[in-house]
Write an enzyme that holds these catalytic residues in place. Structure first.
Site, PDB file in Angstrom:
ATOM      1  N   GLY A  71       0.687  -1.249  -0.167  1.00  0.00           N
ATOM      2  CA  GLY A  71       0.188   0.012   0.065  1.00  0.00           C
ATOM      3  C   GLY A  71       0.714   1.337  -0.160  1.00  0.00           C
ATOM      4  N   GLN A 179      -7.419  -0.117   3.859  1.00  0.00           N
ATOM      5  CA  GLN A 179      -8.276  -0.739   4.849  1.00  0.00           C
ATOM      6  C   GLN A 179      -9.649  -1.230   4.541  1.00  0.00           C
ATOM      7  OE1 GLN A 179      -7.497  -1.248   8.098  1.00  0.00           O
ATOM      8  NE2 GLN A 179      -5.377  -0.747   8.044  1.00  0.00           N
ATOM      9  N   HIS A 201      -1.810  -7.996   2.621  1.00  0.00           N
ATOM     10  CA  HIS A 201      -1.646  -8.402   3.945  1.00  0.00           C
ATOM     11  C   HIS A 201      -2.766  -8.025   5.031  1.00  0.00           C
ATOM     12  CE1 HIS A 201       0.308  -5.079   6.378  1.00  0.00           C
ATOM     13  NE2 HIS A 201       0.620  -4.716   5.053  1.00  0.00           N
ATOM     14  N   THR A 237      11.689  -7.499 -11.083  1.00  0.00           N
ATOM     15  CA  THR A 237      11.233  -8.885 -11.462  1.00  0.00           C
ATOM     16  C   THR A 237      10.016  -9.110 -10.307  1.00  0.00           C
ATOM     17  OG1 THR A 237      13.493  -9.672 -11.861  1.00  0.00           O
ATOM     18  CG2 THR A 237      11.696 -11.380 -10.927  1.00  0.00           C
ATOM     19  N   CYS A 324       3.499   6.495  20.533  1.00  0.00           N
ATOM     20  CA  CYS A 324       4.662   6.278  21.631  1.00  0.00           C
ATOM     21  C   CYS A 324       5.483   5.237  20.966  1.00  0.00           C
ATOM     22  CB  CYS A 324       4.192   6.149  23.023  1.00  0.00           C
ATOM     23  SG  CYS A 324       3.485   7.708  23.779  1.00  0.00           S
TER      24      CYS A 324
END
Length: 391
Positions: A71, A179, A201, A237, A324
């Site tokens: 993405g 998303q 993923h 590739t 954080c």
């Protein structure tokens, strides 16, 4: 301890069916798709069959599907490629204040190259007002990039309406749908977008492979140079095992999508109702116009990082609204953009579900979180002061 994984917005597990589909392309059909011998031709056939499968799900032509490394690359290519290809026409780009950093950082980099960028605000639910987008358009505007669904708070954006506004003004429209794909129906013809980014993923495919849909006839510069792969648009590739996995994952995700989404949304609603029943807890994002798998809450008087660590010890994997963990002391730019003060934004948690999430897992989370909140608040001087003031 059985671990409960509720960080599917970050990444999902590769499904067994996808892995099985990929394996022969590591060991048997391992040729370079650019080679002319039979082993290379076998890889080429797999590549083009994968392209056809993705196009079928997105409702586009196979030659409009370009495989990328994910993405972030797709977003970079869409924005930079358009910016430099359209530079003679103008130098102005419009995006939103809550985009993924793959979009925001790309736009900020382009500003250093002489482009101007307008970051339109969002309301308290994280929604972009199409009227604000239209108001920002100038005679120099060349691209509008608005995400389909926010990665942190799950709010869905009116991208179909914004795409129509863009085209009324002869401006290209890109959407980061990383998303959204696999969670809700995504049809590029229905949206009317010129470009769309996705990543395998996020819907039980492998990491390191994605797609940039580029509508035929869209002028966009190459992002990578050095070869004739992807019809001369993206050198390197091709990752055939990853591409085969992406195609299988998106095909499986599209099957019975409405039924699966309804089940996941039911579990999400249980989480939202149960967690917001805890005193001084609020939902972030739109209550109904949101991804079916996203529950993002802010818990007053508690640090998000402390919550995450306690949840992890209890066997629950989630993510924090705070940045954080990336070494920054600043809370999420998304939560600040919807108007949360720093101290509340710091106490945020995101639970993101998937096809594999069970009722038992949701029940365990709802049983576990209140106790953790109670313990952490008992150590908070801010909470003690607040409660003293309530007497």
């Amino acid at each position: 301890m059985n671990r409960i994984y509720m960080d599917n917005a970050a990444t999902t597990a590769v499904s067994p069916a996808v892995l099985e589909k990929m394996m022969p392309y590591f060991t048997d059909i391992y040729g370079n798709a650019s080679s002319i011998h039979s082993t290379g031709r076998d890889a080429r056939r797999a590549l083009e069959e994968a392209r056809r499968k993705v196009a079928e799900v997105l409702n586009c032509k196979p030659n409009e599907v370009y495989f990328t490394s994910g993405g972030s690359e797709s977003d970079n290519w869409a924005i930079k490629g358009t910016a430099f290809a359209q530079r003679k026409k103008g130098n102005h780009i419009i995006t939103s204040a809550i985009e993924h950093h793959a979009v925001l950082h790309t736009c900020q980099w382009l500003e250093k190259q002489g482009f101007t960028v307008t970051y339109v605000p969002v309301d308290e639910f994280g929604q972009v007002n199409p009227a604000d987008v239209e108001k920002a358009i100038t005679d120099q505007t060349i691209l509008i990039s608005i995400m389909a669904a926010n990665n942190e708070i799950g709010t869905l954006q009116p991208i179909k309406e914004i795409a129509a506004i863009a085209h009324q003004h002869k401006v290209l429209f890109h959407t980061d749908a990383v998303q959204a794909v696999g969670a809700i129906p995504v049809d590029v013809q229905d949206i009317g977008c010129d470009m769309l980014s996705l990543s395998a993923h996020k819907f039980h495919g492998p990491k390191g492979v994605g797609v940039l849909y580029i509508k035929q006839g869209t002028r966009i510069d190459n992002f990578m140079h050095g070869g004739a792969q992807e019809r001369g648009k993206r050198a390197t590739t091709e990752n055939i095992p990853g591409i085969v996995g992406l195609a299988e994952a998106i095909t499986l995700a599209a099957q019975n999508l409405e039924e699966k989404s309804a089940r996941i949304a039911g579990l999400r609603d249980q989480l939202i109702e149960g967690l917001t029943a805890i005193p001084y807890v609020r939902l972030n994002g739109h209550r109904t116009n949101r991804l079916p798998n996203n529950c993002n809450i802010s818990i007053r008087f508690v640090e998000g990082e402390a919550l995450l660590l306690r949840l992890d010890l209890a066997g629950i994997a989630a993510s924090s609204g705070s940045a954080c963990t990336s070494g920054s002391l600043d809370p999420s730019h998304v939560l600040l953009a919807i108007g949360l003060p720093h101290e509340i934004a710091h106490g945020s948690l995101r639970f993101s579900l998937s096809d594999t999430t069970t009722q038992e897992e949701v029940d365990y989370v709802l049983k576990t979180v209140p106790g953790i909140v109670e313990v952490l608040r008992s150590m908070s001087p801010l909470y003690a002061d607040f409660m003293e003031g309530q007497k």
